[in-house]
Scaffold this motif. Structure first.
Motif, short mmCIF file in Angstrom:
data_model
loop_
_atom_site.label_atom_id
_atom_site.label_comp_id
_atom_site.label_asym_id
_atom_site.label_seq_id
_atom_site.Cartn_x
_atom_site.Cartn_y
_atom_site.Cartn_z
N ALA A 116 56.57 -10.37 8.76
CA ALA A 116 57.01 -11.21 7.64
C ALA A 116 55.89 -12.14 7.20
CB ALA A 116 58.25 -12.00 8.04
N ASP A 117 55.21 -12.75 8.15
CA ASP A 117 54.14 -13.68 7.82
C ASP A 117 52.94 -12.96 7.21
OD1 ASP A 117 55.79 -15.61 8.85
OD2 ASP A 117 54.75 -15.77 10.78
N LEU A 118 52.80 -11.67 7.54
CA LEU A 118 51.72 -10.87 6.97
C LEU A 118 51.92 -10.62 5.48
CD1 LEU A 118 49.15 -9.16 7.79
CD2 LEU A 118 50.73 -7.24 8.12
N GLY A 119 53.18 -10.64 5.06
CA GLY A 119 53.49 -10.39 3.65
C GLY A 119 54.43 -9.24 3.42
N CYS A 120 55.09 -8.77 4.50
CA CYS A 120 56.08 -7.70 4.38
C CYS A 120 57.47 -8.31 4.23
CB CYS A 120 56.06 -6.79 5.60
SG CYS A 120 54.49 -5.98 5.92
N ARG B 129 67.76 -18.25 9.76
CA ARG B 129 67.46 -19.64 10.13
C ARG B 129 65.98 -19.93 10.04
NH1 ARG B 129 70.93 -18.60 14.48
NH2 ARG B 129 69.14 -18.53 15.89
N GLU B 130 65.16 -18.94 10.39
CA GLU B 130 63.72 -19.15 10.35
C GLU B 130 63.15 -19.02 8.93
OE1 GLU B 130 61.71 -16.70 13.19
OE2 GLU B 130 62.73 -17.61 14.92
N GLY B 131 64.01 -18.66 7.98
CA GLY B 131 63.55 -18.57 6.60
C GLY B 131 62.68 -17.37 6.32
N ARG B 132 62.89 -16.27 7.05
CA ARG B 132 62.05 -15.09 6.86
C ARG B 132 62.77 -13.93 6.18
NH1 ARG B 132 59.60 -17.13 11.76
NH2 ARG B 132 57.35 -17.32 11.46
N ALA B 133 64.03 -14.08 5.83
CA ALA B 133 64.77 -13.00 5.17
C ALA B 133 64.49 -13.03 3.67
CB ALA B 133 66.27 -13.15 5.42
N SER B 134 64.02 -11.91 3.14
CA SER B 134 63.77 -11.85 1.69
C SER B 134 65.04 -11.51 0.93
CB SER B 134 62.68 -10.82 1.39
OG SER B 134 61.39 -11.36 1.64
N PHE B 135 65.76 -10.48 1.37
CA PHE B 135 66.97 -10.11 0.64
C PHE B 135 67.86 -9.23 1.53
CE2 PHE B 135 64.02 -6.66 -0.16
CZ PHE B 135 64.79 -5.52 -0.20
N PHE B 136 69.09 -9.04 1.06
CA PHE B 136 70.07 -8.19 1.72
C PHE B 136 70.29 -6.92 0.91
CE2 PHE B 136 71.05 -12.04 3.94
CZ PHE B 136 71.66 -11.65 5.13
N ILE C 222 58.82 -12.86 -4.08
CA ILE C 222 59.71 -12.06 -3.22
C ILE C 222 59.82 -12.68 -1.84
CG2 ILE C 222 60.18 -9.76 -2.34
CD1 ILE C 222 59.91 -10.00 -5.44
N LEU C 223 58.70 -13.17 -1.34
CA LEU C 223 58.67 -13.69 0.03
C LEU C 223 59.32 -15.06 0.08
CD1 LEU C 223 55.02 -12.63 0.86
CD2 LEU C 223 57.12 -11.55 1.71
N PRO C 224 60.19 -15.29 1.06
CA PRO C 224 60.87 -16.59 1.16
C PRO C 224 59.95 -17.65 1.75
CG PRO C 224 61.49 -15.22 3.01
CD PRO C 224 60.59 -14.37 2.13
#
Length: 269
Positions: A154-158, A184-191, A241-243
């Motif tokens: 996620a931090d890489l940009g995926c 909770r960590e704020g890493r989800a972009s979408f469902f 896109i990235l949260p």
């Protein structure tokens, strides 16, 4: 809402078994509030040998049928792609359809084992101009043991795509807990639904939307179920896109939905 992961096309993989099922899935999606759906059959070497040549004609054919029956669901292209040595070459050649012909595509890692050098593989795709969306990381059996890999991807940009049914508990407590942690960590972009049928794994998002709105607010829910998927389809910059990690600072976001429900019943909230 916009659903960017579905197996609505018939005969191509383990999704819809026939056209009747495809149309029934479309009706369920529309009734649930879904307006756009990406057709993303599996591409698995040696098992589901799909490509642009098989997916696009099937998508166009289904759209014609939906239009003829006045079912207001707009279909777009895509694929649920498994890791393969020639993946980048096929993307560059246009043999693997990206989401609506954009830089974004669904990448499904192996479920049972963490593949070696997964982060390096993702980095090469990003460097080549393609953005791999990691599908349902909360359902990968190794994700709990190697959660740091999910975080680094996620931090890489995926972008991370969670499954709606994971949050509602359909895939069990582990998938639900990992979904909540990623949120909770704020890493989800979408469902997305990752729908496979009309009687099981149906194309529904509204239950998860309600839970996200309850835990994090309606604005965040709209980001994850509409705005970011729409941005992907328009080939927006990854920054859209990235949260961000802003949601983890909210006190309300630190409690799971179950914890908040118990607190409400007890009169503590």
């Amino acid at each position: 809402m916009i659903d960017l992961h579905s197996h609505i096309l018939a005969f191509l993989d383990d999704g819809a078994e026939d056209i009747v099922t495809s149309i029934a899935m479309a009706r369920i999606a529309v009734a649930d509030g879904i307006t756009h759906m990406a057709c993303t059959p599996h591409i698995v070497p040696g098992k589901y040998e799909n490509s642009t040549a098989t997916i696009l004609p099937a998508m166009h054919s289904l759209q014609v049928m939906l239009d003829a029956q006045s079912i207001p669901l707009r279909l777009t292209s895509g694929a649920d792609v498994h890791i393969a040595p020639d993946l980048l070459d096929r993307l560059q050649a246009g043999d693997i359809p990206t989401l609506n012909h954009t830089r974004y595509f669904l990448l499904e890692p192996p479920h049972e084992i963490l593949p070696p050098r997964l982060e390096e593989f993702a980095a090469r795709l990003l460097e080549a101009g393609f953005v791999p969306i990691i599908t349902h990381p909360e359902r990968l059996s190794w994700a709990g043991r190697h959660f740091d890999v999910i975080q680094r991807l996620a931090d890489l940009g995926c972008p991370l795509q969670l499954t709606a049914d994971s949050l509602t508990g359909v895939f069990g407590p582990v998938a639900r807990q990992l979904s909540e942690r990623i949120l909770r960590e704020g890493r989800a972009s979408f469902f997305a639904s990752d729908a496979h049928g009309a009687s099981w794994r149906k194309p529904v998002l509204s239950g998860a939307f309600a839970l996200v709105a309850e835990q994090f607010g309606r604005q965040d829910a709209e980001q994850m179920f509409h705005h970011r998927p729409a941005a992907i389809l328009s080939n927006a910059e990854p920054a859209e896109i990235l949260p961000t990690l802003r949601t983890v600072s909210r006190g309300r976001a630190r409690k799971s939905f179950a914890q908040r429900l118990v607190a409400r019943v007890l009169g503590n909230e």
